[in-house]
Write a protein that holds these residues in place. Structure first.
Motif, PDB file in Angstrom:
ATOM      1  N   UNK A  66       0.825  -1.212   0.000  1.00  0.00           N
ATOM      2  CA  UNK A  66       0.000   0.000   0.000  1.00  0.00           C
ATOM      3  C   UNK A  66       0.860   1.265   0.000  1.00  0.00           C
ATOM      4  N   UNK A  67       2.061   1.163  -0.543  1.00  0.00           N
ATOM      5  CA  UNK A  67       2.993   2.283  -0.496  1.00  0.00           C
ATOM      6  C   UNK A  67       2.521   3.542  -1.205  1.00  0.00           C
ATOM      7  N   UNK A  68       1.527   3.409  -2.068  1.00  0.00           N
ATOM      8  CA  UNK A  68       0.998   4.558  -2.819  1.00  0.00           C
ATOM      9  C   UNK A  68       0.136   5.473  -1.953  1.00  0.00           C
ATOM     10  N   UNK A  69      -0.221   5.037  -0.742  1.00  0.00           N
ATOM     11  CA  UNK A  69      -1.177   5.795   0.070  1.00  0.00           C
ATOM     12  C   UNK A  69      -0.653   7.161   0.486  1.00  0.00           C
ATOM     13  N   UNK A  75     -16.511   0.723  -3.927  1.00  0.00           N
ATOM     14  CA  UNK A  75     -15.267  -0.051  -3.822  1.00  0.00           C
ATOM     15  C   UNK A  75     -15.368  -1.366  -4.590  1.00  0.00           C
ATOM     16  N   UNK A  76     -16.430  -2.109  -4.336  1.00  0.00           N
ATOM     17  CA  UNK A  76     -16.553  -3.451  -4.902  1.00  0.00           C
ATOM     18  C   UNK A  76     -16.772  -3.393  -6.414  1.00  0.00           C
ATOM     19  N   UNK A  77     -17.407  -2.336  -6.887  1.00  0.00           N
ATOM     20  CA  UNK A  77     -17.617  -2.178  -8.336  1.00  0.00           C
ATOM     21  C   UNK A  77     -16.289  -2.223  -9.082  1.00  0.00           C
ATOM     22  N   UNK A  78     -15.288  -1.555  -8.524  1.00  0.00           N
ATOM     23  CA  UNK A  78     -13.955  -1.570  -9.141  1.00  0.00           C
ATOM     24  C   UNK A  78     -13.367  -2.971  -9.150  1.00  0.00           C
ATOM     25  N   UNK A  89      -5.113   0.846  -5.543  1.00  0.00           N
ATOM     26  CA  UNK A  89      -5.140   2.312  -5.615  1.00  0.00           C
ATOM     27  C   UNK A  89      -6.494   2.805  -6.102  1.00  0.00           C
ATOM     28  N   UNK A  90      -7.049   2.138  -7.112  1.00  0.00           N
ATOM     29  CA  UNK A  90      -8.358   2.527  -7.634  1.00  0.00           C
ATOM     30  C   UNK A  90      -9.433   2.378  -6.562  1.00  0.00           C
TER      31      UNK A  90
END
Length: 262
Positions: free
Chosen positions: A49-52, A182-185, A250-251
């Motif tokens: 999760x480094x992009x956070x 969230x789940x849609x992605x 990320x999405x």
């Protein structure tokens, strides 16, 4: 410090209660080689999760191993899945039933009570404080509880676990709109299998802090470790796998933050 914390600027807090690997020397001296392996750690999630940080999310990551105390269990040690096998507040064995303690050293209730203020409460104090800060700023916040587990653990589930397991305490820990965003992605892609409120419905953190009427919407993601790492010791990070799933993470986390902003 009992945790690693970084305050962000957007209405998203990502909690990682099972990434800790430290065990105090006094406890380690009583433990078995299986405990020293720390196989049930949620390995490498901070890296995954480094992009956070660039996204502006707040992050909270545990220091202490779940073998010391489980930050995602209620302090009174009630079973979150009645009728099903699960590990407790102060685990006595691994996910594969290997003893964690040498004979005679298993923690009793008195020992659990001793550990609560030392290892459990600091994390939860910080979690509460950050949620309160974010609520004051944004009015609505998302608490994303990040977890990972070996894809096959016969003690807890049959066969292979779906790759991405979302938990919302059967819909009580967050608004349906957040779950859908969230789940849609997740459902829009075909690489990873997805489950919602299946074997993992959310632990203590999701269930306790997820209070939609108060503006805190909590969702748990339990990922198969096979999506980003080697599931056998020494549990190496697999950048070739991780780079496949990171854009989706990320999405999804961005969708959660965007939902809170709306």
């Amino acid at each position: 410090m009992d945790f690693k914390f970084k305050a962000g600027s957007i209405p998203l807090l990502v909690s990682m209660p099972h990434v800790g690997t430290d065990i105090p020397d006094e406890l380690a001296a009583r433990m078995t080689p299986a405990a020293a392996e720390k196989a049930d750690t949620d390995w490498h999630l901070a890296q995954l999760y480094g992009f956070l940080e660039q996204m502006g999310a707040s992050t909270l990551a545990a220091r202490w191993s779940r073998y010391v105390i489980d930050l995602n269990r209620p302090p009174e040690n009630t079973n979150l899945y009645p009728g099903q096998d699960t590990t407790g507040l102060c685990p006595v064995d691994t996910f594969h039933r290997q003893p964690l303690y040498a004979g005679g050293y298993q923690p009793d209730q008195q020992e659990a009570l001793r550990r609560l203020p030392l290892y459990w409460e600091p994390y939860h104090r910080q979690l509460r404080a950050e949620l309160e800060r974010m609520l004051a700023l944004h009015g609505t916040v998302v608490l994303w509880d990040a977890h990972s587990i070996a894809s096959r653990v016969p003690r807890f589930f049959e066969g292979k676990l779906p790759d991405l397991n979302f938990g919302t305490a059967d819909g009580s820990s967050c608004d349906y709109g957040l779950r859908a965003a969230v789940v849609e992605s997740a459902l829009a892609q075909q690489r990873y299998t997805v489950a919602v409120n299946g074997r993992f419905k959310g632990g203590h953190i999701t269930r306790h802090y997820g209070q939609p009427k108060s503006g805190v919407h909590a969702i748990q993601l339990e990922m198969c470790q096979s999506t980003y790492m080697d599931e056998s010791a020494p549990f190496g990070y697999r950048a070739d796998l991780a780079q496949q799933v990171q854009p989706l993470l990320a999405t999804m986390t961005r969708a959660a933050a965007d939902w809170a902003r709306r």
